[in-house]
Design a protein around this motif. Structure first.
Motif, short mmCIF file in Angstrom:
data_model
loop_
_atom_site.label_atom_id
_atom_site.label_comp_id
_atom_site.label_asym_id
_atom_site.label_seq_id
_atom_site.Cartn_x
_atom_site.Cartn_y
_atom_site.Cartn_z
N SER A 79 3.23 -104.69 33.07
CA SER A 79 4.62 -105.08 32.83
C SER A 79 5.50 -104.25 33.74
O SER A 79 5.23 -103.06 33.95
N ASP A 92 -0.56 -102.91 30.55
CA ASP A 92 -0.68 -103.60 29.26
C ASP A 92 -2.07 -103.35 28.67
O ASP A 92 -3.08 -103.32 29.40
N ASN A 101 4.87 -114.41 23.64
CA ASN A 101 4.28 -115.64 24.16
C ASN A 101 2.78 -115.73 23.94
O ASN A 101 2.15 -116.68 24.39
N ARG A 102 2.22 -114.74 23.26
CA ARG A 102 0.77 -114.79 23.00
C ARG A 102 0.41 -115.90 22.00
O ARG A 102 1.13 -116.15 21.09
N LYS A 159 5.88 -110.88 26.85
CA LYS A 159 4.43 -111.16 26.91
C LYS A 159 3.83 -111.24 25.52
O LYS A 159 3.04 -112.13 25.21
N SER A 208 -3.40 -105.92 33.63
CA SER A 208 -2.08 -106.52 33.51
C SER A 208 -1.02 -105.42 33.50
O SER A 208 -1.22 -104.37 32.88
N GLU A 239 10.22 -107.22 29.56
CA GLU A 239 9.12 -108.07 30.04
C GLU A 239 7.90 -107.93 29.14
O GLU A 239 7.22 -108.92 28.83
N LYS A 240 7.61 -106.72 28.72
CA LYS A 240 6.45 -106.49 27.85
C LYS A 240 6.62 -107.22 26.51
O LYS A 240 5.68 -107.82 25.99
#
Length: 301
Positions: free
Chosen positions: A265, A183, A300-301, A297, A263, A293-294
């Motif tokens: 993913s 990431d 959800n930031r 992320k 990080s 999944e990425k």
């Protein structure tokens, strides 16, 4: 020439020829072979050879091309496909230069005509074949290794993965595929420089090596993407392995005390032998799982 004990798989259906070969390998007429011992295991058919290869390690195979269940160069092709990592010397009654050339093209390290070689020639052929095969493996590995991380590159992974997929189907072994993507790698390169970016790639490869076993196949698939094939695992191992990887990443971020956080993913898929498909389909599946999944992320930031 000293090589300790050499384990030989003698694939030969003629009892007389077995006695002759075993006698040659115990004579040791040349003093340079005095410290070499030969442990000879006989298989009297291709099927028998497959069974012994499944449960034993051999330094070399002495292969008769004319067996009761396999004939000619097809015998060599099947044997090479079964165990490309083991050097093969063809032993045959056929004194044909063209057949000999084709045998080498099909993967044989040497071609000996029965009745036309003695103990010393056979022993030298075995030693040289083993050493040539080691050099070939080393040369191939140079083309299959990523120079920056010392992991397998894309080509190396695909070659090995296809081989292990075939083994998994035949030997009823489970496989776990994992696709990883760093990431914010562009952010690291843009703000800390490409040398730091290279360091992150090398550190990521070290984390993956720490997480997985030596028998698993780990590769830098391209850019900031990594892929892993874990061999002979159980379905419950998938969660354990992923948690171990996440824990190792957390430990890395704590211990390194860097301004940014590493990080990754990831997408993973467990396969039983009956579910295993071709490598492209498998990689496409875990790649899609990784991107899901990425996306989560970023949402959800």
């Amino acid at each position: 020439m000293e090589l300790g004990t050499i384990r030989v798989l003698l694939v030969e259906d003629s009892g007389f020829d077995v006695i002759v070969i075993k006698d040659m390998l115990t004579k040791k007429m040349d003093s340079s072979f005095k410290k070499t011992n030969f442990e000879i295991i006989r298989a009297d058919s291709f099927r028998d050879a497959k069974s012994k290869l499944a449960n034993n390690f051999f330094n070399i195979i002495l292969l008769d091309l004319t067996l009761k269940d396999s004939m000619g160069l097809d015998t060599l092709r099947k044997m090479y496909a079964e165990t490309p990592e083991t050097p093969i010397i063809v032993l045959t009654n056929i004194n044909d230069h063209l057949v000999a050339i084709n045998a080498v093209k099909e993967g044989a390290q040497d071609y000996l005509v029965k009745g036309q070689f003695n103990s010393n020639l056979l022993m030298r052929a075995i030693h040289y074949s083993i050493e040539r095969h080691k050099m070939l493996v080393a040369l191939r590995s140079m083309a299959l290794i990523d120079q920056l991380t010392s992991l397998y590159n894309r080509r190396g992974f695909l070659n090995l993965a296809n081989h292990h997929i075939k083994l998994a189907k035949r030997k009823k072994r489970n496989l776990l595929f994992l696709f990883c993507d760093l990431d914010n790698f562009k952010y690291i390169n843009d703000n800390y420089g490409h040398l730091e970016g290279d360091k992150v790639l090398k550190d990521t490869s070290s984390i993956l090596k720490e997480t997985f076993r030596e028998s698993d196949i780990i590769a830098r698939f391209g850019g900031d993407e990594f892929v892993v094939l874990a061999i002979d695992v159980n379905e419950e191992d998938e969660k354990i392995i992923i948690e171990r990887l996440k824990r190792n990443i957390i430990n890395y971020n704590v211990e390194k005390k860097i301004d940014y956080s590493l990080s990754i993913s990831m997408g993973s898929a467990f396969y039983e032998p009956s579910d295993i498909t071709d490598i492209d389909e498998i990689l496409n599946k875990v790649d899609q799982l990784m991107y899901e999944e990425k996306k989560k992320k970023y949402r959800n930031r």
